[in-house]
Design a protein around this motif. Structure first.
Motif, PDB file in Angstrom:
ATOM      1  N   ALA A 101       0.806  -1.227   0.000  1.00 43.36           N
ATOM      2  CA  ALA A 101       0.000   0.000   0.000  1.00 43.36           C
ATOM      3  C   ALA A 101       0.838   1.275   0.000  1.00 43.36           C
ATOM      4  O   ALA A 101       0.354   2.339   0.395  1.00 43.36           O
ATOM      5  CB  ALA A 101      -0.934   0.007   1.212  1.00 43.36           C
ATOM      6  N   TYR A 102       2.072   1.209  -0.467  1.00 44.96           N
ATOM      7  CA  TYR A 102       2.963   2.373  -0.416  1.00 44.96           C
ATOM      8  C   TYR A 102       2.337   3.600  -1.080  1.00 44.96           C
ATOM      9  O   TYR A 102       2.287   4.687  -0.484  1.00 44.96           O
ATOM     10  CB  TYR A 102       4.291   2.034  -1.097  1.00 44.96           C
ATOM     11  N   ASP A 103       1.838   3.440  -2.292  1.00 43.04           N
ATOM     12  CA  ASP A 103       1.255   4.587  -3.003  1.00 43.04           C
ATOM     13  C   ASP A 103       0.025   5.120  -2.279  1.00 43.04           C
ATOM     14  O   ASP A 103      -0.232   6.331  -2.264  1.00 43.04           O
ATOM     15  CB  ASP A 103       0.894   4.204  -4.445  1.00 43.04           C
ATOM     16  N   LYS A 104      -0.742   4.220  -1.669  1.00 38.79           N
ATOM     17  CA  LYS A 104      -1.940   4.641  -0.950  1.00 38.79           C
ATOM     18  C   LYS A 104      -1.574   5.466   0.283  1.00 38.79           C
ATOM     19  O   LYS A 104      -2.277   6.417   0.642  1.00 38.79           O
ATOM     20  CB  LYS A 104      -2.746   3.412  -0.525  1.00 38.79           C
ATOM     21  N   VAL A 105      -0.462   5.117   0.920  1.00 38.80           N
ATOM     22  CA  VAL A 105      -0.010   5.883   2.077  1.00 38.80           C
ATOM     23  C   VAL A 105       0.383   7.295   1.648  1.00 38.80           C
ATOM     24  O   VAL A 105       0.018   8.287   2.291  1.00 38.80           O
ATOM     25  CB  VAL A 105       1.166   5.178   2.773  1.00 38.80           C
ATOM     26  N   LEU A 106       1.131   7.408   0.547  1.00 36.15           N
ATOM     27  CA  LEU A 106       1.506   8.728   0.039  1.00 36.15           C
ATOM     28  C   LEU A 106       0.266   9.548  -0.310  1.00 36.15           C
ATOM     29  O   LEU A 106       0.204  10.751  -0.034  1.00 36.15           O
ATOM     30  CB  LEU A 106       2.403   8.598  -1.197  1.00 36.15           C
ATOM     31  N   GLU A 107      -0.715   8.890  -0.885  1.00 31.42           N
ATOM     32  CA  GLU A 107      -1.975   9.555  -1.204  1.00 31.42           C
ATOM     33  C   GLU A 107      -2.669  10.020   0.076  1.00 31.42           C
ATOM     34  O   GLU A 107      -3.264  11.108   0.125  1.00 31.42           O
ATOM     35  CB  GLU A 107      -2.884   8.599  -1.988  1.00 31.42           C
ATOM     36  N   GLY A 108      -2.580   9.198   1.122  1.00 28.84           N
ATOM     37  CA  GLY A 108      -3.183   9.557   2.398  1.00 28.84           C
ATOM     38  C   GLY A 108      -2.518  10.764   3.029  1.00 28.84           C
ATOM     39  O   GLY A 108      -3.193  11.629   3.618  1.00 28.84           O
ATOM     40  N   VAL A 109      -1.190  10.847   2.929  1.00 29.73           N
ATOM     41  CA  VAL A 109      -0.464  12.006   3.458  1.00 29.73           C
ATOM     42  C   VAL A 109      -0.909  13.275   2.731  1.00 29.73           C
ATOM     43  O   VAL A 109      -1.169  14.307   3.355  1.00 29.73           O
ATOM     44  CB  VAL A 109       1.056  11.800   3.319  1.00 29.73           C
ATOM     45  N   ASP A 110      -1.023  13.186   1.420  1.00 29.81           N
ATOM     46  CA  ASP A 110      -1.489  14.344   0.648  1.00 29.81           C
ATOM     47  C   ASP A 110      -2.910  14.731   1.040  1.00 29.81           C
ATOM     48  O   ASP A 110      -3.238  15.917   1.149  1.00 29.81           O
ATOM     49  CB  ASP A 110      -1.433  14.036  -0.855  1.00 29.81           C
ATOM     50  N   ALA A 111      -3.761  13.735   1.260  1.00 26.29           N
ATOM     51  CA  ALA A 111      -5.145  14.013   1.654  1.00 26.29           C
ATOM     52  C   ALA A 111      -5.187  14.734   2.991  1.00 26.29           C
ATOM     53  O   ALA A 111      -5.995  15.656   3.196  1.00 26.29           O
ATOM     54  CB  ALA A 111      -5.943  12.716   1.718  1.00 26.29           C
ATOM     55  N   ALA A 112      -4.321  14.331   3.919  1.00 21.88           N
ATOM     56  CA  ALA A 112      -4.273  14.976   5.233  1.00 21.88           C
ATOM     57  C   ALA A 112      -3.837  16.432   5.109  1.00 21.88           C
ATOM     58  O   ALA A 112      -4.408  17.324   5.743  1.00 21.88           O
ATOM     59  CB  ALA A 112      -3.330  14.203   6.154  1.00 21.88           C
TER      60      ALA A 112
END
Length: 329
Positions: free
Chosen positions: A137-148
């Motif tokens: 889920a590496y890309d999903k984590v980066l996406e989550g950081v951006d969402a935050a």
């Protein structure tokens, strides 16, 4: 505000909402409880929405002014937004998450009252990240950081456990937060006593030393007497804040601990490193919670320096005084 026998006021609580997680990190100690992960579906033994809120209302009565929701992965709780919304207004609300569920929910969490978030990110390479987290889920984590960040959470702290598998990423991660406004880095000392792999340990003082040489400014944070390092990006563009959480064999850290923890099953826990001090809150009525909260605060002991003491050989060993006290309780 309640104060333990060592003069430490309890100002914050960490509430584990579940031990379920969609990751399987190799260093996980699940808030000191060990690997208790079960099925991914909601479990009957998890505190209900009302139970969590009732506990927080009691904690607020005692002057607690901050709560951090943890897990497992707390965002597996579909009632998380409701819990945050119903948290007493006096409490600052933060969250520790692996970030995979932040896309699509970050704005709703902020609207509910979430103020800060810590996102676990242990590497800047997908393959190494997968090896540590047992997740793709590496890309999903980066996406989550951006969402935050886009939702206005400030700061967004990246949690990185520093051990054999990740230590080589420290300089790269420091640069990463320096060039991305709104990000901070929290380097967490690996805890071999909770994970059972001492061979993965590294000397955290070497990390302190490296950061001190790179830093343009060093400050001290009152909680746990932590150091904060302000470091410029390699190209001189941008500056990032890096903080080390180093509790292992650290009496100073323990002497400055102002937290009480709550397990996902509704037990109060006075110390991360201990499970012999778990205190049930009965049927979660306010009188029962008040009684349990007072009891767990009164029995809090700094882990290193009191519960664990050094013998004549300079080795840490359990102080029998506290074992006897709990056996007789």
């Amino acid at each position: 505000m309640l104060t333990d026998e060592f003069g430490r006021e309890v100002t914050g609580v960490r509430v584990s909402l579940t031990d379920r997680c969609n990751f399987d990190c190799v260093y996980c100690h699940n808030e000191g409880l060990g690997d208790t992960r079960g099925p991914m579906d909601p479990q009957d033994d998890e505190m209900s929405t009302d139970d969590v809120v009732t506990f927080l209302e009691v904690a607020a009565e005692f002057g607690v002014d901050s709560v951090k929701f943890t897990g497992g992965e707390p965002m597996l709780r579909q009632d998380l937004e409701e819990i945050i919304q119903r948290t007493p207004e006096q409490m600052e609300v933060s969250l520790t998450t692996n970030g995979t569920f932040l896309p699509g929910r970050a704005e709703d969490l902020v609207d509910a009252g979430l103020e800060r978030v810590n996102v676990s990110q242990d590497a800047l390479d997908p393959e190494d990240f997968a090896a540590v987290t047992k997740s793709g889920a590496y890309d999903k984590v980066l996406e989550g950081v951006d969402a935050a960040l886009n939702a206005g959470l400030d700061p967004v702290k990246l949690n990185m456990v520093v051990f054999e598998h990740t230590a080589g990423y420290v300089p790269e991660m420091v640069n990463h937060v320096a060039e991305n406004e709104g990000l901070q880095l929290q380097l967490i000392e690996y805890m071999p006593e909770l994970t059972g792999k001492p061979e993965w340990n590294i000397d955290i003082e070497r990390v302190h030393g490296w950061l001190a040489k790179q830093a343009t400014e060093i400050e001290y944070r009152e909680m746990h007497n932590r150091k904060r390092y302000w470091i410029e990006h390699d190209d001189g563009e941008g500056r990032g804040m890096v903080e080390i959480v180093d509790p292992v064999e650290n009496p100073t850290f323990c002497a400055n601990c102002h937290r009480v923890r709550v397990t996902h099953k509704g037990y109060l826990k006075g110390c991360l490193n201990r499970n012999d001090d778990l205190k049930p809150m009965g049927e979660m009525t306010k009188p029962e919670i008040r009684e349990a909260f007072r009891a767990v605060v009164s029995s809090r002991v700094p882990y290193y320096g009191e519960y664990m003491v050094k013998n004549d050989a300079g080795e840490w060993e359990v102080n029998d005084k506290y074992i006897e006290e709990f056996a007789g309780a």
